[in-house]
Enzyme design. Structure first.
Site, PDB file in Angstrom:
ATOM      1  N   TYR A   1      21.731 -36.028  40.713  1.00  0.00           N
ATOM      2  CA  TYR A   1      22.028 -36.869  39.543  1.00  0.00           C
ATOM      3  C   TYR A   1      22.776 -36.081  38.453  1.00  0.00           C
ATOM      4  O   TYR A   1      23.098 -36.636  37.413  1.00  0.00           O
ATOM      5  CB  TYR A   1      20.817 -37.637  39.038  1.00  0.00           C
ATOM      6  CG  TYR A   1      19.485 -36.927  38.888  1.00  0.00           C
ATOM      7  CD1 TYR A   1      19.383 -35.661  38.329  1.00  0.00           C
ATOM      8  CD2 TYR A   1      18.317 -37.584  39.259  1.00  0.00           C
ATOM      9  CE1 TYR A   1      18.159 -35.060  38.156  1.00  0.00           C
ATOM     10  CE2 TYR A   1      17.073 -36.987  39.098  1.00  0.00           C
ATOM     11  CZ  TYR A   1      17.000 -35.718  38.546  1.00  0.00           C
ATOM     12  OH  TYR A   1      15.777 -35.118  38.369  1.00  0.00           O
TER      13      TYR A   1
ATOM     14  N   LYS B   1      20.150 -30.903  34.608  1.00  0.00           N
ATOM     15  CA  LYS B   1      20.729 -30.451  35.882  1.00  0.00           C
ATOM     16  C   LYS B   1      22.262 -30.476  35.836  1.00  0.00           C
ATOM     17  O   LYS B   1      22.917 -29.670  36.499  1.00  0.00           O
ATOM     18  CB  LYS B   1      20.216 -31.309  37.040  1.00  0.00           C
ATOM     19  CG  LYS B   1      18.730 -31.132  37.343  1.00  0.00           C
ATOM     20  CD  LYS B   1      18.401 -29.739  37.907  1.00  0.00           C
ATOM     21  CE  LYS B   1      17.004 -29.700  38.520  1.00  0.00           C
ATOM     22  NZ  LYS B   1      16.619 -28.372  38.999  1.00  0.00           N
TER      23      LYS B   1
END
Ligand code: HXC
Ligand code: NAP
Length: 307
Positions: free
Chosen positions: A172, A187
């Site tokens: 994601y 992330k």
């Protein structure tokens, strides 16, 4: 007797299961005389990665907060035959990170490989998220990864030694992660940091890559993440491969990225997820809100006023 689950769809083969646990693609001893530092190496995917390095002869340093996690990881890795050092460390704290590397240097020498695996995550609709919930996940996942990279990089620049970093990410980072706004943003930062550091530190012989697991269930998953998974009735048929990933499949990829055979690979993020992140459908299924997916009622402004 096979320990593999039954096929998800009797009419379709899906992707075959991986080779058994214990097999290695790289030669035995590939990481003999190599110290590998794994954050969050006492549980789940971090432990699976550490185990594959252990099978190839590495000495492991595993660092995380909870002594019980470290003890369990040490037991497992010594069972494979590895020399193991455990260090209690909260990667949000720069001094604690420096102390963890000091301990590694004193006991087994400067690690040549750093795997930034530790991260934090729980599902929560963005509109319900408190400032501290956002900060906590970004602080562990992104800031902690940076602090470990910085400490490791500084030491190798000072020593003039080549080294390898593998940063564990999530897909994601590219797509956004409904229900995981904090983790997805963090992330994405980790992926971007990987690309920056690969260029900055390439001239010093330090390679920096990312490695992204797909859905790889394991028994150490936190209650929050397990609860999220349990909302899906059956995981295997929901993947294009018609099966979820096995933690050892991530471990094999990590050892390859850190190996001499990947010396010209840097700044890359490798996704090990059976193409799940590229999944699109021919016709769109109906949209279901994150609140509905989590079984939550309508947004309540009163409940979040002071959060
Ligand atoms: C909403 C939550 C919450 C939840 C915590 N918070 N859990 N908010 N829903 N389920 C809020 C708290 O209320 C608090 O905000 C803030 O987050 C910090 O919580 P603490 O418990 O004080 O933090 P801490 O003790 O530092 O623990 C961090 C943690 C915990 C992230 C909350 O779960 C943890 O230690 N996790 C480490 C392991 C982990 O997360 N592994 C998952 C990796 S899996 P307030 O405002 O109340 O102070 C992954 C990808 C999975 O990343 C892919 C999906 C399939
Ligand atoms: P996990 O078992 O919950 O592991 C997280 C580890 O991070 C734990 O060992 C934890 O140890 C450590 N950690 C958390 N906060 C820390 C801190 N502040 N300082 C030091 N260590 C800390 O989760 P996992 O499933 O194995 O996930 C491993 C990695 O894979 C993560 O980067 C995650 O985002 C990624 N990922 C996993 C999946 C999946 O399907 N499992 C999918 C996509 C991405 P302590 O509690 O002892 O500190």
């Amino acid at each position: 007797m096979s320990t593999e689950p039954a096929a998800a769809r009797p009419d379709l083969p899906g992707v075959p299961p991986p080779p058994p646990l214990g097999e290695t693609a790289l030669r035995p001893g590939t990481f003999a005389d190599t110290v590998v530092f794994v954050t969050g190496g006492g549980t789940g995917l971090g432990l699976a990665i550490a185990a594959e390095f252990a099978r190839l002869g590495a000495t492991l340093v595993i660092a995380s907060r909870d002594p019980a996690h470290l003890e369990a990881g040490e037991r497992h890795l010594t069972g494979i035959g590895a020399r193991v050092v455990t260090v209690a460390c909260d990667i949000r704290d720069a001094d604690a990170v420096a102390a963890a590397f000091d301990r590694a240097v004193e006991t087994v020498g400067l690690p040549e490989v750093l795997v930034n695996n530790a991260a934090a995550n729980f599902p929560v609709p963005a509109e319900d998220m408190s400032p501290n919930a956002w900060r906590t996940v970004v602080d562990i996942t992104l800031n902690g990864t940076f602090l470990c990279c910085r400490e490791f990089g500084r030491r190798h620049l000072a020593a003039g030694t080549p080294a390898v970093i593998v940063n564990i990410g999530a897909s994601y980072a590219w797509t956004g992660g409904p229900g995981f706004a904090h983790s997805a943003a963090a992330k994405a930062g980790v992926k971007n940091l990987t690309e920056t550091l690969a260029v900055e530190w390439g001239p010093y012989g330090i390679r920096v890559n990312g490695l992204v697991p797909g859905l790889m269930p394991h028994e150490d998953m936190t209650a929050d993440i397990r609860g999220n998974l349990d909302r899906t009735a059956d995981k295997d048929p929901c993947q294009p491969a018609l099966r979820v990933g096995r933690p050892r499949e991530l471990g094999w990829a990590a050892t390859f990225l850190a190996s001499p055979y990947a010396r010209f690979i840097s700044g890359h993020t490798l996704v090990v997820d059976g193409a799940n992140w590229q999944r699109r459908t021919l016709t769109n299924p109906p949209v279901v809100t994150v609140r509905d997916q989590m079984g939550l009622g309508p947004f309540d402004p009163e409940a979040t006023r002071r959060r």
